[in-house]
Design a protein around this motif. Structure first.
Motif, PDB file in Angstrom:
ATOM      1  N   ILE A 114       5.385   4.561   7.431  1.00 57.95           N
ATOM      2  CA  ILE A 114       4.036   5.039   7.769  1.00 57.95           C
ATOM      3  C   ILE A 114       3.865   6.488   7.305  1.00 57.95           C
ATOM      4  N   THR A 115       4.866   7.309   7.595  1.00 58.68           N
ATOM      5  CA  THR A 115       4.790   8.720   7.198  1.00 58.68           C
ATOM      6  C   THR A 115       4.747   8.851   5.676  1.00 58.68           C
ATOM      7  N   GLY A 116       5.570   8.046   4.981  1.00 53.88           N
ATOM      8  CA  GLY A 116       5.571   8.088   3.520  1.00 53.88           C
ATOM      9  C   GLY A 116       4.182   7.862   2.961  1.00 53.88           C
ATOM     10  N   GLY A 117       3.518   6.830   3.441  1.00 54.31           N
ATOM     11  CA  GLY A 117       2.166   6.537   2.970  1.00 54.31           C
ATOM     12  C   GLY A 117       1.185   7.641   3.326  1.00 54.31           C
ATOM     13  N   ALA A 118       1.298   8.137   4.576  1.00 54.64           N
ATOM     14  CA  ALA A 118       0.358   9.170   5.037  1.00 54.64           C
ATOM     15  C   ALA A 118       0.530  10.454   4.239  1.00 54.64           C
ATOM     16  N   LEU A 170       0.836  -1.196   0.000  1.00 52.80           N
ATOM     17  CA  LEU A 170       0.000   0.000   0.000  1.00 52.80           C
ATOM     18  C   LEU A 170       0.876   1.253   0.000  1.00 52.80           C
ATOM     19  N   MET A 171       1.870   1.246   0.862  1.00 55.06           N
ATOM     20  CA  MET A 171       2.772   2.385   0.987  1.00 55.06           C
ATOM     21  C   MET A 171       3.544   2.606  -0.322  1.00 55.06           C
ATOM     22  N   LEU A 172       4.061   1.520  -0.869  1.00 55.02           N
ATOM     23  CA  LEU A 172       4.817   1.605  -2.119  1.00 55.02           C
ATOM     24  C   LEU A 172       3.915   2.107  -3.252  1.00 55.02           C
ATOM     25  N   GLY A 173       2.681   1.563  -3.295  1.00 52.35           N
ATOM     26  CA  GLY A 173       1.732   1.949  -4.334  1.00 52.35           C
ATOM     27  C   GLY A 173       1.388   3.419  -4.259  1.00 52.35           C
ATOM     28  N   LEU A 174       1.232   3.943  -3.041  1.00 55.30           N
ATOM     29  CA  LEU A 174       0.901   5.362  -2.879  1.00 55.30           C
ATOM     30  C   LEU A 174       2.024   6.238  -3.419  1.00 55.30           C
ATOM     31  N   LEU A 175       3.267   5.817  -3.168  1.00 53.07           N
ATOM     32  CA  LEU A 175       4.382   6.635  -3.657  1.00 53.07           C
ATOM     33  C   LEU A 175       4.522   6.518  -5.178  1.00 53.07           C
ATOM     34  N   SER A 197      16.259  16.097  10.863  1.00 49.59           N
ATOM     35  CA  SER A 197      14.817  16.201  11.106  1.00 49.59           C
ATOM     36  C   SER A 197      14.057  16.111   9.781  1.00 49.59           C
ATOM     37  N   TYR A 198      12.999  15.292   9.804  1.00 49.29           N
ATOM     38  CA  TYR A 198      12.314  14.810   8.612  1.00 49.29           C
ATOM     39  C   TYR A 198      11.568  15.914   7.863  1.00 49.29           C
ATOM     40  N   TRP A 199      10.700  16.636   8.585  1.00 47.31           N
ATOM     41  CA  TRP A 199       9.762  17.534   7.906  1.00 47.31           C
ATOM     42  C   TRP A 199      10.404  18.690   7.150  1.00 47.31           C
ATOM     43  N   PRO A 200      11.340  19.455   7.754  1.00 52.28           N
ATOM     44  CA  PRO A 200      11.932  20.540   6.956  1.00 52.28           C
ATOM     45  C   PRO A 200      12.659  20.018   5.712  1.00 52.28           C
ATOM     46  N   SER A 201      13.302  18.857   5.839  1.00 57.22           N
ATOM     47  CA  SER A 201      14.013  18.303   4.685  1.00 57.22           C
ATOM     48  C   SER A 201      13.039  17.917   3.587  1.00 57.22           C
ATOM     49  N   LEU A 202      11.921  17.302   3.986  1.00 57.92           N
ATOM     50  CA  LEU A 202      10.917  16.896   3.001  1.00 57.92           C
ATOM     51  C   LEU A 202      10.329  18.123   2.305  1.00 57.92           C
ATOM     52  N   ALA A 203      10.039  19.164   3.099  1.00 61.21           N
ATOM     53  CA  ALA A 203       9.473  20.388   2.530  1.00 61.21           C
ATOM     54  C   ALA A 203      10.430  20.978   1.500  1.00 61.21           C
ATOM     55  N   MET A 204      11.713  20.998   1.835  1.00 61.16           N
ATOM     56  CA  MET A 204      12.690  21.553   0.895  1.00 61.16           C
ATOM     57  C   MET A 204      12.793  20.686  -0.365  1.00 61.16           C
ATOM     58  N   ALA A 205      12.702  19.374  -0.201  1.00 62.86           N
ATOM     59  CA  ALA A 205      12.768  18.478  -1.369  1.00 62.86           C
ATOM     60  C   ALA A 205      11.635  18.808  -2.340  1.00 62.86           C
ATOM     61  N   ALA A 229      10.154  11.237   0.301  1.00 61.29           N
ATOM     62  CA  ALA A 229       9.585  10.233   1.210  1.00 61.29           C
ATOM     63  C   ALA A 229      10.248   8.873   1.015  1.00 61.29           C
ATOM     64  N   LEU A 230      10.678   8.592  -0.222  1.00 61.39           N
ATOM     65  CA  LEU A 230      11.321   7.298  -0.502  1.00 61.39           C
ATOM     66  C   LEU A 230      12.755   7.242   0.021  1.00 61.39           C
ATOM     67  N   ALA A 231      13.398   8.419   0.106  1.00 59.80           N
ATOM     68  CA  ALA A 231      14.827   8.441   0.440  1.00 59.80           C
ATOM     69  C   ALA A 231      15.173   7.623   1.696  1.00 59.80           C
ATOM     70  N   PRO A 232      14.441   7.780   2.807  1.00 62.26           N
ATOM     71  CA  PRO A 232      14.815   6.995   3.990  1.00 62.26           C
ATOM     72  C   PRO A 232      14.332   5.542   3.917  1.00 62.26           C
ATOM     73  N   ILE A 233      13.547   5.200   2.900  1.00 61.98           N
ATOM     74  CA  ILE A 233      12.978   3.853   2.806  1.00 61.98           C
ATOM     75  C   ILE A 233      13.816   2.983   1.885  1.00 61.98           C
ATOM     76  N   GLN A 234      14.249   3.577   0.748  1.00 65.00           N
ATOM     77  CA  GLN A 234      15.050   2.822  -0.201  1.00 65.00           C
ATOM     78  C   GLN A 234      16.466   3.385  -0.219  1.00 65.00           C
ATOM     79  N   LEU A 235      17.365   2.703  -0.909  1.00 64.05           N
ATOM     80  CA  LEU A 235      18.700   3.251  -1.115  1.00 64.05           C
ATOM     81  C   LEU A 235      18.600   4.364  -2.142  1.00 64.05           C
ATOM     82  N   VAL A 236      19.329   5.452  -1.901  1.00 60.66           N
ATOM     83  CA  VAL A 236      19.308   6.585  -2.826  1.00 60.66           C
ATOM     84  C   VAL A 236      20.493   6.476  -3.778  1.00 60.66           C
ATOM     85  N   GLN A 237      20.198   6.491  -5.066  1.00 62.12           N
ATOM     86  CA  GLN A 237      21.260   6.430  -6.074  1.00 62.12           C
ATOM     87  C   GLN A 237      20.740   7.048  -7.371  1.00 62.12           C
ATOM     88  N   PRO A 238      21.646   7.530  -8.228  1.00 58.69           N
ATOM     89  CA  PRO A 238      21.201   8.274  -9.415  1.00 58.69           C
ATOM     90  C   PRO A 238      20.249   7.496 -10.320  1.00 58.69           C
TER      91      PRO A 238
END
Lengths: 246, 295
Positions: free
Chosen positions: B146-150, B16-21, B64-72, B210-219
Motif C-alpha cells: 500500500i505504501t509503495g503505491g501511495a 496497480l501498485m506494480l504499475g505505479l512503481l 524503520s521504513y521512512w528514513p531508509s526510503l529517504a536515504m535510498a 519501495a520495491l525492496a520489501p515487496i520483491q526479492l532484492v538481487q543485483p
C-alpha cells in the motif's frame, strides 16, 4: 564619435568546431542605432550574430560590450548582461502556451520582475494577450516571430540581435515586425539585424554592413549603401565580388 | 475455473501498485531521453542501487521504513548527479552510439560490481511492518505494498507540479523541446541536464526502495525491469510522460492478471508483444499528440 559604442568587435574570427567561417571582423555599433547585415548565402551573417551571443566557437579577436571583452562568457551570462539573440527560423517552445514561453523568457530574471516585464511586452504586442493560452506551435509564422522577440524583450536587453525576423512572413506582417524593431530602438535599444528583405530593412536602419565570404565588405549609412550601384547590382542577382570584377 | 471476485480485485490492486512503481522507472527514462537525447541503459541498475541502499540501511535504522526510503532516494539521486557529471556531460547531442556504450558499460559495471560485493543470492528485506496489512473482506494488502503505491502516487503529483508550474521543471521541458530556444532565453543546457538526470535517478531510488520489501532484492533485478521500461516508453511515445504513466499502469495490471490466470512465461513476454504491435501500428507512440511532453 563621442558616445562609447554599444558593441565593438575587433578582428573577430569565429565559426564552428574547427572551421572559422567569419574572419577579421571589426565593427562598432552606435548606442540606439539599427544596423542591418547584408550579404549572400554563406556570407557569415548568422555566424556573426551567433559569435556575438556565444552559441558558436570563438577563434580570435575581441567582442567588447560595456568596456568588457565577453568572448569567454556563456550565452546565459551575455543575456544577463543585456545581449539578446533571436535565432533564425522558429525558435520557441512549440507545445507550451504563449504564457509559458514568456515565463521561460524571464528565466534569467528575479521572480518579482516576471509579472511587470511580461505585462510590458503584452502592452507592446497586444496580440500575445489574445493568444495567451494557445500553444506556441499553433500560432502563425508572424505571431511566432513576434512571440520570440517578446521572449527576449522581457529581459530588457540593451543590444538585440535578430536573425531574419521577417523570413516567411506576409508583407503586412513584415512591415509590422520592422515597425516593432524601430519602436524598440526608439527606446534606446541597439539592434543588429540580418535581413533577407534588404530594401525593407535598409529603410528602417541607420547603418548597413555588407558581408561577403566571411569578411566585412562595406559599411556605411543605410541610405548611401542603398544607393551604391554595386549593392543595387548584387541584389538584382549575382554576388558582389563578381560585380566589382566585371 | 471459477473466478473469485475477491481474487480478481486483489490482482487489480497488486497490478496497480506494480504499475505505479514501473511508471517511476519509465518516467525517469522518458525524462532523460527528452532532455539529453540519451537512452539510459544503466537506469535499471539505479533502481537496483535504490533497493540495496534500502536493504542495507533498514537494519541500521531499526527496520524503520521512512528514513531508509529517504536515504535510498538521496543516495541514488547523488549517484545520478555524479554519473552525469563524470560521464554523460562529455557526450555530445549527436553522439548517440557513444551514449549507448557509456550507459550500457556503466550498467554492466554496476550489475557485476553489486554481484561481486553482495553476491547474486536474492535477499528478503524486512521492515518493522513485517507482513502486517489491511484486510477488507477476503482482500488482503500488506502495508509495504500500500505504501509503495501511495509513495509513487505522491511522487507523480510532485513531478507534475514541478514540470508544470516551476521554472526548474519548465526548463527541462524547454531544453527537450528546442535547445536553441533554450539558449535564447538563457538556460544552461548542462545544468538542466544534470537536474533531469538527478531527478530521474531519485525516482529510480524511490522505486527501488519501495520495491525492496515487496520483491526479492538481487543485483539482476534492474535488468528485469529496464527492458520492460523501454518497452513502456516506446509504446507511450518517446518523451511522453503522462503516456508513460498510463502504459505503466496498464502493464502492471496486465501482468498481474496474466500472472494470476496463466503461466509466468506469458507474463514476461506480453509487454514485448504489445510493444512490437504498437510500433507497427503507431510508430509515433500511442499518446503522440496529447499531454505534457518533454521531447
Amino acid at each position: 564619435m563621442s558616445a562609447r559604442p554599444a558593441l565593438e568587435l575587433t578582428a573577430l574570427t569565429a565559426g564552428y568546431r574547427d572551421v572559422p567561417i567569419i574572419h577579421d571582423i571589426s565593427l562598432a555599433l552606435a548606442p540606439g542605432s539599427i544596423t542591418t547585415l547584408i550579404g549572400g548565402n554563406g556570407a557569415g551573417k548568422s555566424t556573426l550574430l551567433r559569435a556575438i551571443y556565444g552559441t558558436n566557437r570563438w577563434f580570435s579577436g575581441q567582442i567588447v560590450y560595456r568596456g568588457e571583452d565577453i568572448h569567454a562568457l556563456e550565452p546565459s551570462e551575455r543575456l544577463r548582461r543585456g545581449i539578446a539573440f533571436v535565432p533564425q527560423g522558429r525558435c520557441n517552445f512549440p507545445s507550451m502556451s504563449v504564457a509559458e514561453n514568456l515565463k521561460l523568457g524571464c528565466y534569467t530574471l528575479a521572480a518579482r520582475l516576471h509579472r511587470p516585464r511580461i505585462d510590458r511586452v503584452l502592452s507592446l504586442f497586444p496580440m500575445l494577450r489574445t493568444k495567451w493560452s494557445s500553444a506556441a506551435g499553433n500560432l502563425s509564422g508572424g505571431e511566432q516571430q513576434v512571440l520570440e522577440i517578446a521572449m527576449v524583450l522581457v529581459t530588457e536587453p540593451s543590444l538585440l540581435l535578430l536573425d531574419e525576423p521577417s523570413l516567411g512572413l506576409s508583407p503586412k506582417m513584415q512591415a509590422e515586425v520592422f515597425a516593432a524593431v524601430r519602436d524598440i530602438a526608439a527606446h534606446g535599444v541597439t539592434a543588429l539585424v540580418v535581413e533577407q528583405n534588404v530594401h525593407g530593412a535598409l529603410l528602417v536602419s541607420d547603418t548597413a554592413v555588407v558581408m561577403e565570404l566571411g569578411r566585412k565588405f562595406m559599411e556605411g549609412p543605410a541610405a548611401s549603401v542603398r544607393d551604391d550601384p554595386r549593392i543595387r547590382e548584387a541584389y538584382l542577382g549575382g554576388n558582389i565580388k563578381e560585380t566589382i570584377e566585371a | 475455473m471459477t473466478i473469485d471476485l475477491a481474487y480478481v480485485l486483489e490482482l487489480v490492486l497488486n497490478g496497480l501498485m506494480l504499475g505505479l512503481l514501473y511508471a517511476l522507472i519509465a518516467v525517469g527514462l522518458a525524462l532523460i531521453f527528452g532532455v539529453l537525447q540519451i537512452v539510459n541503459f544503466a537506469h535499471g541498475e539505479l533502481m537496483m542501487l535504490g533497493s540495496f541502499t534500502m536493504a542495507l540501511l533498514l537494519p541500521l535504522f531499526g527496520l524503520s521504513y521512512w528514513p531508509s526510503l529517504a536515504m535510498a532516494v538521496i543516495v541514488t539521486a547523488l549517484v545520478g548527479a555524479a554519473f552525469y557529471q563524470f560521464f554523460l556531460s562529455r557526450v555530445e547531442q549527436t553522439e548517440f552510439e557513444r551514449s549507448i556504450l557509456i550507459t550500457l558499460g556503466l550498467s554492466m559495471v554496476l550489475l557485476y560490481g553489486a554481484q561481486y560485493i553482495f553476491s547474486a543470492t536474492p535477499r528478503m528485506v524486512d521492515t518493522s511492518w513485517g507482513f502486517e496489512g489491511i484486510e477488507i473482506g477476503a482482500i488482503r494488502m500488506t502495508w509495504t505494498r500500500i505504501t509503495g503505491g501511495a509513495v509513487a502516487l505522491v511522487a507523480f503529483a510532485a513531478l507534475y507540479v514541478l514540470l508544470k508550474w516551476t521554472q526548474l521543471g519548465r526548463a527541462m521541458r524547454a531544453v527537450a523541446q528546442n535547445r536553441e530556444a533554450a539558449l535564447m532565453v538563457g538556460l544552461k543546457p548542462r545544468v538542466v541536464s544534470r537536474n533531469a538526470v538527478t531527478l530521474a535517478a531519485g525516482l529510480c531510488g524511490l522505486a527501488g526502495g519501495a520495491l525492496a520489501p515487496i520483491q526479492l532484492v538481487q543485483p539482476g533485478m534492474g535488468q528485469a525491469v529496464i527492458f520492460k521500461a523501454f518497452a513502456l516508453v516506446i509504446i507511450a511515445g518517446l518523451g511522453n510522460i503522462p503516456g508513460a504513466i498510463a502504459t505503466s499502469l496498464a502493464l502492471g495490471m496486465l501482468e498481474s492478471w496474466i500472472g494470476g490466470f496463466y503461466d509466468m512465461v506469458w507474463q514476461e513476454g506480453s509487454v514485448f508483444v504489445i510493444m512490437i504491435v504498437a510500433i507497427i501500428l503507431r510508430p509515433e507512440g500511442l499518446f503522440q499528440a496529447r499531454g505534457m511532453r518533454v521531447g
